[in-house]
Write a protein that holds these residues in place. Structure first.
Motif, short mmCIF file in Angstrom:
data_model
loop_
_atom_site.label_atom_id
_atom_site.label_comp_id
_atom_site.label_asym_id
_atom_site.label_seq_id
_atom_site.Cartn_x
_atom_site.Cartn_y
_atom_site.Cartn_z
N THR A 4 59.31 -94.44 85.83
CA THR A 4 57.94 -93.96 85.97
C THR A 4 57.30 -93.93 84.60
OG1 THR A 4 58.47 -92.60 87.91
CG2 THR A 4 56.49 -92.02 86.67
N ILE A 6 53.83 -92.97 82.59
CA ILE A 6 52.55 -92.27 82.64
C ILE A 6 51.73 -92.71 81.44
CG2 ILE A 6 51.41 -90.03 82.81
CD1 ILE A 6 53.56 -90.62 84.99
N VAL A 107 56.02 -91.29 78.77
CA VAL A 107 54.60 -91.01 78.68
C VAL A 107 54.07 -91.74 77.47
CG1 VAL A 107 52.86 -89.23 78.28
CG2 VAL A 107 54.81 -88.75 79.78
N ASP A 114 47.53 -98.55 80.02
CA ASP A 114 47.24 -98.73 81.44
C ASP A 114 46.94 -100.19 81.75
OD1 ASP A 114 44.89 -98.46 79.89
OD2 ASP A 114 43.70 -97.83 81.62
N LYS A 125 53.72 -96.82 87.81
CA LYS A 125 52.74 -96.58 86.75
C LYS A 125 51.66 -95.64 87.27
CE LYS A 125 49.63 -99.72 85.58
NZ LYS A 125 48.26 -99.13 85.52
N ILE A 126 51.44 -94.57 86.53
CA ILE A 126 50.40 -93.60 86.89
C ILE A 126 49.49 -93.41 85.68
CG2 ILE A 126 49.92 -91.24 87.64
CD1 ILE A 126 52.66 -91.25 89.00
N ASP A 127 48.22 -93.68 85.87
CA ASP A 127 47.25 -93.65 84.77
C ASP A 127 46.43 -92.36 84.83
OD1 ASP A 127 48.03 -96.28 84.07
OD2 ASP A 127 46.68 -97.09 85.60
N LEU A 128 46.47 -91.60 83.74
CA LEU A 128 45.73 -90.35 83.65
C LEU A 128 44.63 -90.45 82.59
CD1 LEU A 128 48.70 -87.78 83.57
CD2 LEU A 128 47.60 -88.83 85.57
N ALA A 199 49.05 -82.20 86.66
CA ALA A 199 49.53 -83.57 86.54
C ALA A 199 50.95 -83.71 87.07
CB ALA A 199 49.48 -84.01 85.08
N LYS A 200 51.81 -82.75 86.77
CA LYS A 200 53.20 -82.80 87.21
C LYS A 200 53.29 -82.80 88.73
CE LYS A 200 57.69 -80.55 86.36
NZ LYS A 200 58.08 -80.19 87.73
N ILE A 203 52.15 -86.23 89.97
CA ILE A 203 53.14 -87.28 89.70
C ILE A 203 54.33 -87.17 90.63
CG2 ILE A 203 54.79 -88.14 87.97
CD1 ILE A 203 52.66 -87.13 85.85
#
Length: 209
Positions: A4, A6, A107, A114, A125-128, A199-200, A203
């Motif tokens: 994963t 971030i 992270v 991204d 993939k997680i885009d913040l 966020a946690k 995710i």
């Protein structure tokens, strides 16, 4: 199990780096911000001082092939040594980011991560995007750099302009546009700890799906 990754885009003065460190710790992931410079220097043989000078700064010339020929894939077919140093640095950092994504869950702050990872397979993939109101940002920057509010605001505006130019230039996308990210968090009311909790939870929900 997939790694994963971030990615964190952030307004200047929003505390994106602090948020990223706390999120990485909460998730048990590795954290990369300036750490990417030493990794990239070792992999690419580009001096780390050169990397620092060019870090998140777009070249002054138009890298036409980057925009026209399909992003990174187009540029990688060109003669890398003919590129301006800022473009060489971007490509070298992109290579490091892709390598890290395949190696571990992590992270990554900034550096168009991204965009760099958008076609990478076999990762979650997680885009913040982290933002805050201007008053909070001015207060934070003034305290960190011992500036007056006016000086802090000027620093924010100038730094953010460079950051936006860098992202828009190399990604051919619009920095800060909500639809580019999976989750946007205003840390002004939450604080970094509250933002990390939000966020946690997000995710963990995404990973479980």
């Amino acid at each position: 199990m997939k790694n994963t990754v971030i990615t964190i885009g952030r307004q200047y003065g929003s505390g994106g780096k602090e948020f990223g460190k706390k999120l990485a710790e909460a998730m048990g992931y590795s954290f990369y911000d300036e750490e990417l410079l030493s990794i990239t220097s070792e992999k690419s043989n580009i001096d780390e001082d050169v990397l620092k000078m060019a870090d998140e700064r777009a070249t002054n010339s138009l890298l036409y092939s980057l925009v026209v020929n399909g992003g990174l894939r187009g540029v990688l077919t060109q003669g890398v040594y003919e590129l301006p140093i800022n473009d060489k640095v971007f490509l070298a950092q992109a290579d490091s980011i892709k390598h890290l994504a395949q190696q571990e869950s992590c992270v990554i702050v900034g550096r168009c991560a991204d965009y760099v990872l958008q076609d990478t397979e076999d990762i979650n993939k997680i885009d913040l995007f982290i933002y805050a109101d201007m008053e909070s940002r001015i207060e934070r920057i003034a305290k960190i750099y011992n500036l007056t509010p006016a000086e802090a605001k000027d620093k924010i505006v100038k730094t953010e302009k460079k950051r936006k130019t860098y992202y828009n230039y190399y990604s051919n996308q619009e920095w800060g546009r909500m639809t580019n990210y999976d989750l946007c968090i205003n840390v002004s009311g939450l604080g970094s700890d509250g933002a990390v909790a939000v966020a946690k939870a997000y995710i963990e929900k995404r990973i479980a799906e």
